[in-house]
Design a protein around this motif. Structure first.
Motif, mmCIF file in Angstrom:
data_model
loop_
_atom_site.group_PDB
_atom_site.id
_atom_site.type_symbol
_atom_site.label_atom_id
_atom_site.label_comp_id
_atom_site.label_asym_id
_atom_site.label_seq_id
_atom_site.Cartn_x
_atom_site.Cartn_y
_atom_site.Cartn_z
ATOM 1 N N THR A 190 3.724 8.156 10.800
ATOM 2 C CA THR A 190 4.011 7.050 11.510
ATOM 3 C C THR A 190 2.728 6.079 11.182
ATOM 4 O OG1 THR A 190 3.038 7.375 13.693
ATOM 5 C CG2 THR A 190 5.115 8.275 13.415
ATOM 6 N N GLU A 191 3.141 4.748 11.588
ATOM 7 C CA GLU A 191 2.066 3.785 11.370
ATOM 8 C C GLU A 191 0.604 3.994 12.309
ATOM 9 O OE1 GLU A 191 5.340 3.161 11.966
ATOM 10 O OE2 GLU A 191 5.957 2.025 10.119
ATOM 11 N N GLN A 192 0.977 4.906 13.249
ATOM 12 C CA GLN A 192 -0.060 5.078 13.960
ATOM 13 C C GLN A 192 -1.047 6.472 13.578
ATOM 14 O OE1 GLN A 192 2.785 4.170 15.889
ATOM 15 N NE2 GLN A 192 1.611 2.388 15.612
ATOM 16 N N HIS A 193 -0.559 6.969 12.555
ATOM 17 C CA HIS A 193 -1.324 8.195 12.098
ATOM 18 C C HIS A 193 -2.532 7.718 11.790
ATOM 19 C CE1 HIS A 193 -1.918 11.768 9.609
ATOM 20 N NE2 HIS A 193 -0.863 12.477 10.236
ATOM 21 N N VAL A 194 -3.489 8.776 12.046
ATOM 22 C CA VAL A 194 -4.975 8.810 11.400
ATOM 23 C C VAL A 194 -4.749 8.360 9.865
ATOM 24 C CG1 VAL A 194 -5.014 11.125 11.244
ATOM 25 C CG2 VAL A 194 -7.143 9.611 11.530
ATOM 26 N N VAL A 195 -5.906 7.686 9.427
ATOM 27 C CA VAL A 195 -6.083 7.513 8.134
ATOM 28 C C VAL A 195 -7.182 8.352 7.360
ATOM 29 C CG1 VAL A 195 -6.922 5.712 6.402
ATOM 30 C CG2 VAL A 195 -5.313 4.988 8.243
ATOM 31 N N GLU A 196 -6.633 9.406 6.661
ATOM 32 C CA GLU A 196 -7.603 10.239 6.382
ATOM 33 C C GLU A 196 -7.113 10.614 4.692
ATOM 34 O OE1 GLU A 196 -7.939 13.770 9.744
ATOM 35 O OE2 GLU A 196 -6.181 13.904 8.317
ATOM 36 N N PRO A 197 -7.602 9.574 3.716
ATOM 37 C CA PRO A 197 -7.328 9.609 2.280
ATOM 38 C C PRO A 197 -8.022 10.830 1.735
ATOM 39 C CG PRO A 197 -8.926 7.829 2.821
ATOM 40 C CD PRO A 197 -8.433 8.210 4.331
ATOM 41 N N GLN A 228 -2.625 24.129 -14.464
ATOM 42 C CA GLN A 228 -3.709 23.661 -13.545
ATOM 43 C C GLN A 228 -3.418 22.856 -12.392
ATOM 44 O OE1 GLN A 228 -7.524 23.423 -14.907
ATOM 45 N NE2 GLN A 228 -8.665 23.764 -13.106
ATOM 46 N N ASP A 229 -3.775 23.033 -11.293
ATOM 47 C CA ASP A 229 -3.362 22.079 -10.288
ATOM 48 C C ASP A 229 -4.292 21.110 -10.252
ATOM 49 O OD1 ASP A 229 -2.051 21.451 -8.235
ATOM 50 O OD2 ASP A 229 -2.598 22.821 -6.677
ATOM 51 N N ARG A 230 -4.052 19.980 -9.850
ATOM 52 C CA ARG A 230 -4.712 18.673 -9.514
ATOM 53 C C ARG A 230 -5.795 18.940 -8.538
ATOM 54 N NH1 ARG A 230 -1.375 13.498 -7.423
ATOM 55 N NH2 ARG A 230 -0.882 13.171 -9.523
ATOM 56 N N PRO A 231 -7.261 18.752 -8.459
ATOM 57 C CA PRO A 231 -8.118 18.997 -7.485
ATOM 58 C C PRO A 231 -7.897 18.263 -6.494
ATOM 59 C CG PRO A 231 -9.081 18.330 -9.783
ATOM 60 C CD PRO A 231 -7.692 18.021 -9.663
ATOM 61 N N GLY A 232 -7.934 18.640 -5.334
ATOM 62 C CA GLY A 232 -7.764 18.069 -4.065
ATOM 63 C C GLY A 232 -6.401 17.761 -3.751
ATOM 64 N N HIS A 233 -5.378 18.424 -4.429
ATOM 65 C CA HIS A 233 -3.900 17.957 -4.353
ATOM 66 C C HIS A 233 -3.242 17.898 -2.870
ATOM 67 C CE1 HIS A 233 -0.210 18.480 -6.849
ATOM 68 N NE2 HIS A 233 -0.139 17.386 -5.936
ATOM 69 N N ASP A 234 -2.980 16.941 -2.606
ATOM 70 C CA ASP A 234 -2.387 16.921 -1.015
ATOM 71 C C ASP A 234 -0.936 17.630 -1.194
ATOM 72 O OD1 ASP A 234 -4.156 15.036 0.194
ATOM 73 O OD2 ASP A 234 -3.268 13.442 -0.305
ATOM 74 N N ARG A 235 -0.699 18.352 -0.244
ATOM 75 C CA ARG A 235 0.370 19.224 -0.271
ATOM 76 C C ARG A 235 1.800 18.740 0.338
ATOM 77 N NH1 ARG A 235 0.913 23.999 -3.056
ATOM 78 N NH2 ARG A 235 2.313 25.283 -1.814
ATOM 79 N N ARG A 236 1.750 17.890 1.197
ATOM 80 C CA ARG A 236 2.750 17.333 1.788
ATOM 81 C C ARG A 236 2.585 15.883 2.321
ATOM 82 N NH1 ARG A 236 5.427 18.110 7.183
ATOM 83 N NH2 ARG A 236 7.430 16.966 6.996
ATOM 84 N N TYR A 237 3.390 14.799 1.602
ATOM 85 C CA TYR A 237 3.598 13.514 2.281
ATOM 86 C C TYR A 237 5.177 13.350 2.677
ATOM 87 C CZ TYR A 237 -0.024 12.334 -1.106
ATOM 88 O OH TYR A 237 -1.191 12.230 -1.790
ATOM 89 N N SER A 292 0.699 -1.305 0.045
ATOM 90 C CA SER A 292 0.050 -0.045 -0.126
ATOM 91 C C SER A 292 0.867 1.283 -0.241
ATOM 92 C CB SER A 292 -0.739 -0.164 1.102
ATOM 93 O OG SER A 292 -1.916 1.043 1.024
ATOM 94 N N THR A 293 0.100 2.471 0.321
ATOM 95 C CA THR A 293 0.866 3.686 -0.098
ATOM 96 C C THR A 293 0.664 4.649 1.118
ATOM 97 O OG1 THR A 293 0.686 5.602 -1.436
ATOM 98 C CG2 THR A 293 -1.511 4.201 -1.046
ATOM 99 N N ASP A 294 1.736 5.503 1.074
ATOM 100 C CA ASP A 294 1.582 6.693 2.316
ATOM 101 C C ASP A 294 0.397 7.629 2.019
ATOM 102 O OD1 ASP A 294 2.482 7.986 0.028
ATOM 103 O OD2 ASP A 294 4.197 8.888 1.117
ATOM 104 N N GLU A 295 -0.167 7.630 0.840
ATOM 105 C CA GLU A 295 -1.398 8.524 0.475
ATOM 106 C C GLU A 295 -2.545 8.117 1.332
ATOM 107 O OE1 GLU A 295 -2.262 9.663 -3.419
ATOM 108 O OE2 GLU A 295 -0.135 9.431 -4.171
ATOM 109 N N VAL A 296 -2.490 7.041 1.961
ATOM 110 C CA VAL A 296 -3.883 6.706 2.845
ATOM 111 C C VAL A 296 -3.918 7.734 4.044
ATOM 112 C CG1 VAL A 296 -3.867 4.395 2.005
ATOM 113 C CG2 VAL A 296 -2.641 4.885 4.382
ATOM 114 N N TYR A 297 -2.658 8.359 4.544
ATOM 115 C CA TYR A 297 -2.625 8.883 5.605
ATOM 116 C C TYR A 297 -3.236 10.483 5.178
ATOM 117 C CZ TYR A 297 0.440 5.270 7.463
ATOM 118 O OH TYR A 297 0.841 4.059 7.908
ATOM 119 N N GLY A 298 -3.436 10.845 4.034
ATOM 120 C CA GLY A 298 -3.808 12.162 3.784
ATOM 121 C C GLY A 298 -2.556 13.030 3.666
#
Ligand code: NAD
Ligand code: DAU
Length: 357
Positions: free
Chosen positions: A147-154, A288-297, A131-137
């Motif tokens: 971390t592995e405890q981070h809330v999942v906020e896709p 043009q930016d990606r809609p809903g683009h996550d700023r930082r992982y 899986s991916t780090d993107e699940v954390y938002g």
């Protein structure tokens, strides 16, 4: 043998090649061969009896049951997925079908197979879900890394579908005892990366004299990991990971997109200068930016280092140089993947003029 799904894609094919080069057991490779799957990635394995390829869908229960019964793998490594965020924005349906329903069907077939295994094989069996780090938002600029405890906020249809699949994997362990492992990795780059993703897109567009489309202000931050390091981490988790655990995998290498693009341009200036002597960076075009683009992982990969002794071997400087050189050395592979379907995608995402350019 081990059973790999999605082994004709970018990371899956790198994994299969590395696994067999390292003397690993035979591989059964199930891949649907969507636009992202490419048997040319595995051409060096032609005639190698240790690699058995089957074209098919992880959502096909009858096929899964037959393959599991016939080949009796000791482990399953699940790479199969729809993986591109921009495509998930244009058409989320396939992402739900493969990433959620497909993972569910795979889990069910593997559960039936695993439950019927003799005790020692049952004990040793593992299903590793990639899986991916993107699940954390997304992260604020100064927030600590995931971390592995981070809330999942896709935040995208892609990351939501991956988070759903991670939850299913977790539940199949908690409820049925299925011996699972989950890895959440940051952005990979390296050979065989399909040129819809940032780094290979920049390389192929630069060489073709096309614009280099940077979304928004280009200051979005990702953590970048060389694909060979990701493959090594997966091997290590499969070998020694604690059942039911998740492991974050990252490169300790946070960089804004624009810096990535400028690095690629500088390497091309050195390795394949433009005929007119101009820098490739002159092709950069803010779009043009990606809609809903996550700023930082950002990935905190201390758990896998502490428990399993894994750290990436490549730095970004070494990995990106190898990668750019690989694309320069493989023009036939690049030409082959830029098929009609690829041009259709470029037109959908970047406009008809970009596809014609
Ligand atoms: P990719 O898109 O290059 O490859 C995916 C592969 O899965 C393709 O070969 C495709 O044909 C196959 N596939 C798709 N649907 C299928 C189905 N229903 N049944 C069987 N095969 C199917 O993706 P990738 O970049 O190699 O990513 C592999 C995995 O790693 C994915 O699960 C992705 O979420 C995860 N991941 C990717 C990255 C990255 O940076 N690329 C980072 C972290 C995690
Ligand atoms: O973080 C892990 C994830 O990394 C994986 O789970 C995904 O499967 C993988 O595709 C990747 O997702 P990203 O969305 O981060 O990757 P992508 O290469 O599409 O984009 C990287 C960054 O570059 C992102 O901030 C968007 C930006 N970008 C991308 C493209 C394609 C641009 O600025 N221009 C572009 O043309």
């Amino acid at each position: 043998m081990i059973f790999v799904t999605g082994g004709a894609g970018f990371i899956g094919s790198n994994f299969v090649l590395d696994w067999l080069a390292g003397g690993g057991e035979p591989v059964l490779n199930l891949d649907k061969l969507t636009y992202a799957g490419n048997l040319a990635n595995l051409a060096s394995l032609q005639g190698d009896a240790r690699h058995r390829f089957v074209q098919g869908d992880i959502g096909d229960t009858a096929l899964l049951e037959r393959l599991l019964a016939e080949h009796r793998p000791r482990a399953v490594v699940n790479f199969a997925a729809e993986s591109h965020v921009d495509r998930s924005i244009h058409g989320p349906g396939e992402f739900i079908q493969t990433n959620v329903v497909g993972t569910f069907r795979l889990l069910e077939a593997v559960r039936q197979y695993w439950q019927a295994l003799p005790a020692t094989e049952k004990e040793a069996f593992r299903l590793l879900h990639v899986s991916t780090d993107e699940v954390y938002g997304t992260l604020a600029p100064d927030a600590p890394a995931f971390t592995e405890q981070h809330v999942v906020e896709p935040n995208s249809p892609y990351s939501a579908s991956k988070a759903a699949s991670d939850h299913l994997v977790r539940a199949w362990h908690h409820t049925y005892g299925l011996p699972v492992l989950t890895t959440n990795c940051s952005n990979n780059y390296g050979p065989y990366h399909f040129p819809e993703k940032l780094i290979p897109l920049m390389i192929v567009n630069a060489l073709a004299g096309k614009p280099l489309p940077v979304y928004g202000d280009g200051m979005q931050i990702r953590d970048w990991l060389y694909v060979g390091d990701h493959c090594g981490a997966i091997r290590r988790v499969l070998q020694a990971g604690r059942v039911g655990e998740t492991y974050n995998i990252g490169g300790w290498n946070e960089m804004p997109n624009i810096e990535i693009v400028r690095t690629v341009c500088a390497l091309l200036d050195e390795l394949r200068p433009r005929a007119d002597g101009q820098p490739y960076a002159s092709q950069i075009a803010y779009v043009q930016d990606r809609p809903g683009h996550d700023r930082r992982y950002a990935i905190d990969a201390r758990k896998i280092e502490r428990e399993l002794g894994w750290r990436p071997a490549e730095t970004f400087a070494t990995g990106i140089r190898k990668t750019v050189q690989w694309y320069l050395d493989h023009p036939d592979w690049v030409a082959q993947v830029q098929s009609g379907a690829y041009r259709d995608w470029v037109a959908t995402q970047y406009g008809a003029a970009a596809a014609r350019a």
